[in-house]
Design a protein around this motif. Structure first.
Motif, short mmCIF file in Angstrom:
data_model
loop_
_atom_site.label_atom_id
_atom_site.label_comp_id
_atom_site.label_asym_id
_atom_site.label_seq_id
_atom_site.Cartn_x
_atom_site.Cartn_y
_atom_site.Cartn_z
N ASN A 231 -44.23 -56.18 75.87
CA ASN A 231 -45.29 -55.20 75.67
C ASN A 231 -46.67 -55.85 75.66
OD1 ASN A 231 -43.57 -52.98 75.57
ND2 ASN A 231 -43.23 -53.18 73.37
N PHE A 232 -46.77 -57.04 75.08
CA PHE A 232 -48.04 -57.75 75.07
C PHE A 232 -48.46 -58.16 76.48
CE2 PHE A 232 -50.21 -61.89 75.12
CZ PHE A 232 -51.41 -61.54 74.51
N MET A 233 -47.52 -58.75 77.22
CA MET A 233 -47.84 -59.25 78.55
C MET A 233 -48.12 -58.12 79.55
SD MET A 233 -47.97 -62.54 78.72
CE MET A 233 -47.79 -62.81 80.49
N THR A 234 -47.46 -56.98 79.36
CA THR A 234 -47.64 -55.89 80.32
C THR A 234 -48.77 -54.94 79.92
OG1 THR A 234 -45.90 -54.60 79.22
CG2 THR A 234 -45.26 -55.96 81.10
N ASN A 235 -48.69 -54.38 78.72
CA ASN A 235 -49.64 -53.35 78.32
C ASN A 235 -50.98 -53.89 77.86
OD1 ASN A 235 -46.92 -51.40 76.90
ND2 ASN A 235 -47.73 -51.42 78.97
N GLU A 236 -51.04 -55.18 77.51
CA GLU A 236 -52.32 -55.76 77.09
C GLU A 236 -52.89 -56.73 78.13
OE1 GLU A 236 -52.84 -57.03 73.06
OE2 GLU A 236 -51.13 -55.85 72.36
N CYS A 237 -52.01 -57.51 78.76
CA CYS A 237 -52.48 -58.49 79.74
C CYS A 237 -52.41 -57.98 81.18
CB CYS A 237 -51.68 -59.79 79.62
SG CYS A 237 -51.78 -60.56 77.99
N GLY A 238 -51.61 -56.93 81.42
CA GLY A 238 -51.53 -56.36 82.75
C GLY A 238 -50.53 -57.01 83.68
N TRP A 239 -49.76 -57.98 83.20
CA TRP A 239 -48.75 -58.62 84.03
C TRP A 239 -47.52 -57.72 84.13
CZ3 TRP A 239 -48.64 -63.90 85.98
CH2 TRP A 239 -49.88 -64.55 85.84
N PRO B 26 -50.97 -60.00 87.47
CA PRO B 26 -51.46 -58.73 86.92
C PRO B 26 -51.65 -57.62 87.96
CG PRO B 26 -52.68 -60.58 86.02
CD PRO B 26 -51.83 -61.13 87.12
N ASN C 283 -49.69 -51.74 85.31
CA ASN C 283 -48.86 -52.26 84.23
C ASN C 283 -49.43 -51.94 82.85
OD1 ASN C 283 -46.94 -53.48 85.94
ND2 ASN C 283 -48.29 -55.23 86.25
N LEU C 284 -50.73 -51.66 82.79
CA LEU C 284 -51.36 -51.39 81.50
C LEU C 284 -50.95 -50.06 80.92
CD1 LEU C 284 -54.95 -52.64 82.43
CD2 LEU C 284 -53.32 -53.79 80.94
#
Length: 263
Positions: free
Chosen positions: A8-16, A42, A46-47
């Motif tokens: 969730n951090f990598m996708t929804n916050e970082c966009g990866w 990214p 993904n966000l």
């Protein structure tokens, strides 16, 4: 749960974008768990796409991690209760967001036969079909643990892609070097089922015939018994990789794309 926190951090916050998630067990009794996660570069979509992890544990539990997007918890609870006679039980928030108990996961015999592949494809169909949940399957991995390695686990991660086409059919093929090939997901793939029938029987495989003391309950959609020499093992050397690529090449010519492969 920790894996989904990172996802969730990598996708929804970082966009990866999440590409693969694989887990394994080690230690004398398989009691130590590892998880490996791979992300893509990214992309802005993904966000906004939530993820959900569902783990099927052969000892009788289903664990869910991720947000309750679009009432997915309630949909899962209804599916698990109606299809597998499961019921929701108390969950430790440090380990999972939602937990169910069920007696639907079965095994029999001395060669590792179980119905986890069949149950996995039932859940995949429910989660991905447009008339059901319309999520996208990103990754599916299996593992074994316990002193004898006879306890099976399946881990799946889905993404709620509201911006893409839904409803892809999925097919699972399991190579078991105890002398079998098992297929699941054939109800949506009659053409593939017919092609695979020819593919395996051309190599000497035969329809599986149940043993005298074996129940009539099917643990997979289709099962073949392999001829001598179909699988090769010598110490740590085997031909499962070769068999896998032969199958991927064959199904590719039938219009099916290899999505995931693990052992």
């Amino acid at each position: 749960k920790l894996t989904m926190t990172v996802v969730n951090f990598m996708t929804n916050e970082c966009g990866w974008g999440l590409q693969l998630c694989d887990g394994g067990n080690l230690g004398r009794n398989g009691q130590m768990r590892e998880s490996q996660i791979k992300f893509r570069a990214p992309h802005p979509l993904n966000l906004m796409a939530p993820h959900l992890m569902i783990e099927l544990r052969q000892v009788g539990y289903i664990e869910v991690n991720g947000e309750n997007t679009g009432g997915i918890y309630q949909k899962l609870a209804s599916f698990i209760q109606s299809k597998w006679g499961g019921k929701q039980i108390a969950s430790d928030a440090d380990y999972c967001n939602l937990k169910f108990s069920t007696s639907a996961f079965k095994q029999r015999g001395s060669k590792g036969e179980n119905n986890m592949g069949k149950c996995t494809m039932m859940l995949v169909d429910f989660m991905t079909k447009p008339e059901q949940c319309a999520w996208t399957l990103l990754t599916c991995t299996g593992g074994n643990y316990g002193r004898r390695g006879d306890k099976r686990e399946q881990q799946m991660v889905f993404r709620n892609d509201e911006f893409v086409h839904y409803g892809e059919n999925h097919l699972m093929v399991e190579f078991r070097d105890a002398g079998y090939v098992e297929l699941n997901g054939l109800q949506d793939a009659p053409d593939a089922a017919s092609a695979l029938e020819h593919f395996f029987k051309q190599q000497g495989c035969t329809d599986y015939a149940k043993g005298f003391f074996e129940s009539s309950e099917m643990y997979c959609d289709k099962k073949y018994k392999t001829p001598p020499g179909f699988y090769y093992t010598a110490g740590t050397t085997n031909n499962l990789g070769k068999r896998t690529l032969e199958l991927a090449f064959f199904l590719g010519k039938q219009g099916w794309m290899l999505s995931l492969c693990n052992s």
